[in-house]
Design a protein around this motif. Structure first.
Motif, mmCIF file in Angstrom:
data_model
loop_
_atom_site.group_PDB
_atom_site.id
_atom_site.type_symbol
_atom_site.label_atom_id
_atom_site.label_comp_id
_atom_site.label_asym_id
_atom_site.label_seq_id
_atom_site.Cartn_x
_atom_site.Cartn_y
_atom_site.Cartn_z
ATOM 1 N N ILE A 1 36.680 36.711 26.145
ATOM 2 C CA ILE A 1 36.319 35.351 25.749
ATOM 3 C C ILE A 1 35.078 35.366 24.870
ATOM 4 C CG2 ILE A 1 35.496 33.132 26.624
ATOM 5 C CD1 ILE A 1 38.435 33.508 27.064
ATOM 6 N N LYS A 2 34.102 36.197 25.247
ATOM 7 C CA LYS A 2 32.861 36.282 24.457
ATOM 8 C C LYS A 2 33.151 36.789 23.048
ATOM 9 C CE LYS A 2 28.174 38.210 24.598
ATOM 10 N NZ LYS A 2 28.230 38.711 23.215
ATOM 11 N N ALA A 3 34.029 37.790 22.954
ATOM 12 C CA ALA A 3 34.378 38.322 21.640
ATOM 13 C C ALA A 3 35.072 37.272 20.787
ATOM 14 C CB ALA A 3 35.271 39.546 21.805
ATOM 15 N N MET A 4 35.938 36.485 21.420
ATOM 16 C CA MET A 4 36.635 35.425 20.688
ATOM 17 C C MET A 4 35.670 34.351 20.208
ATOM 18 S SD MET A 4 40.062 35.058 23.058
ATOM 19 C CE MET A 4 40.665 33.678 22.088
ATOM 20 N N LEU A 5 34.701 33.996 21.058
ATOM 21 C CA LEU A 5 33.695 33.010 20.657
ATOM 22 C C LEU A 5 32.843 33.522 19.508
ATOM 23 C CD1 LEU A 5 32.561 31.705 24.185
ATOM 24 C CD2 LEU A 5 33.944 30.487 22.493
ATOM 25 N N VAL B 1 31.683 33.479 13.567
ATOM 26 C CA VAL B 1 31.659 34.178 12.266
ATOM 27 C C VAL B 1 32.575 33.462 11.272
ATOM 28 C CG1 VAL B 1 32.277 36.300 11.086
ATOM 29 C CG2 VAL B 1 31.052 36.401 13.252
ATOM 30 N N LEU B 2 33.768 33.104 11.718
ATOM 31 C CA LEU B 2 34.739 32.418 10.840
ATOM 32 C C LEU B 2 34.228 31.052 10.421
ATOM 33 C CD1 LEU B 2 38.086 33.326 12.665
ATOM 34 C CD2 LEU B 2 37.207 34.278 10.517
ATOM 35 N N CYS C 1 33.566 29.740 6.616
ATOM 36 C CA CYS C 1 34.176 28.522 6.076
ATOM 37 C C CYS C 1 33.104 27.591 5.503
ATOM 38 C CB CYS C 1 34.922 27.790 7.180
ATOM 39 S SG CYS C 1 36.440 28.648 7.699
ATOM 40 N N GLN C 2 31.951 27.549 6.127
ATOM 41 C CA GLN C 2 30.874 26.691 5.619
ATOM 42 C C GLN C 2 30.346 27.171 4.282
ATOM 43 O OE1 GLN C 2 27.990 26.598 8.748
ATOM 44 N NE2 GLN C 2 29.242 25.258 10.083
#
Length: 269
Positions: A253-257, A262-263, A267-268
């Motif tokens: 879960i931490k890796a996904m967060l 990062v993504l 995008c910003q």
């Protein structure tokens, strides 16, 4: 209220089911308040998914609804002989609750088999032995409760020391899941007469009667002591595996967060 109508998505529901079932030994043991244990369930869920915002009361209601669904499916399957179901949480519930009755029956069969190895003249059934043992255990609980209330430590009941060596030092003398998981419920359903229980208690109070041979009770207690030790080892091994699973899930879960952050940053830009 908004929380009342809120629905959990499938991953959070799966996390709820796993977190609650992992603590089933503590819930069944009866040594801690359920409200405290439900707080622990939600805390464990938030360790894996910090976005879990629902209260422990909400999670408890949700789990009880799921459990009611499981019981309906289980009852239908037992009545029709069907074993398959598409409900996604059935296997999780069934792995914990599905085999309780059959496991208990097998264990009592082992009790009687071991008794007959020592004394081939034992002819009573496992159902009879179970009722007899639960009568004895109920007598022990009454004496223990009386002694705790009055400060008395002595008793003339011949089986007290045997029972107390197993159950006496626990916060609660309710039999834990690892060795008598549903025995007290069986006591209610077994049809044991009040006369039988009164007879046991009269002997415990020192009424002058001829003492019965303690061979059967002693053999049963010895068996349960050994089974309790083995089951505790198995339980500790299982809990260690489940803790490792929780740590792995937490890291995932931490890796996904982290990846999402990062993504979002890309995008910003």
């Amino acid at each position: 209220m908004e929380e009342e109508s809120e629905k959990l998505n499938s991953p959070v529901t799966q996390l709820l089911v796993r977190s609650r079932l992992d603590l089933e030994p503590e819930f069944a043991g009866g040594r801690r308040k359920k409200s405290v244990l439900w707080g622990k369930v939600v805390d464990n869920m938030r360790l894996i998914n910090p976005e879990v915002s629902q209260t422990k009361e909400f999670m408890q209601r949700k789990f009880l609804n799921l459990f009611a669904t499981y019981k309906r499916i289980k009852k239908r399957n037992d009545a029709t002989g069907r074993g398959a179901t598409t409900w996604e949480y059935f296997k999780d519930f069934d792995s914990v609750f599905g085999n309780r009755h059959s496991i208990e029956s097998v264990l009592w069969g082992k009790v009687v088999d071991n008794m007959r190895l020592i004394n081939p003249e034992v002819s009573q059934t496992k159902e009879f032995m179970q009722r007899k043992f639960l009568n004895l255990f109920a007598t022990y609980k009454r004496i223990k409760k009386r002694n705790d209330a009055t400060g008395r430590g002595a008793t003339t009941w011949e089986y007290f020391k045997d029972f107390d060596s197993v159950f006496g030092n626990r916060h609660s003398i309710e039999p834990p899941i690892r060795n008598l998981q549903s025995s007290l419920q069986s006591l209610v359903e077994s049809g044991v007469s009040e006369e039988e229980r009164c007879a046991e208690e009269s002997e415990a109070e020192g009424v002058s009667r001829k003492k019965r041979p303690k061979t059967i009770a002693s053999e049963t207690l010895d068996f349960f002591k050994e089974e309790a030790r083995k089951e505790q080892i198995r339980h500790e091994e299982t809990m260690l595996i489940e803790k490792e699973k929780l740590l792995v899930d937490k890291e995932r879960i931490k890796a996904m967060l982290d990846l999402r952050q990062v993504l979002e940053g890309l995008c910003q830009k």
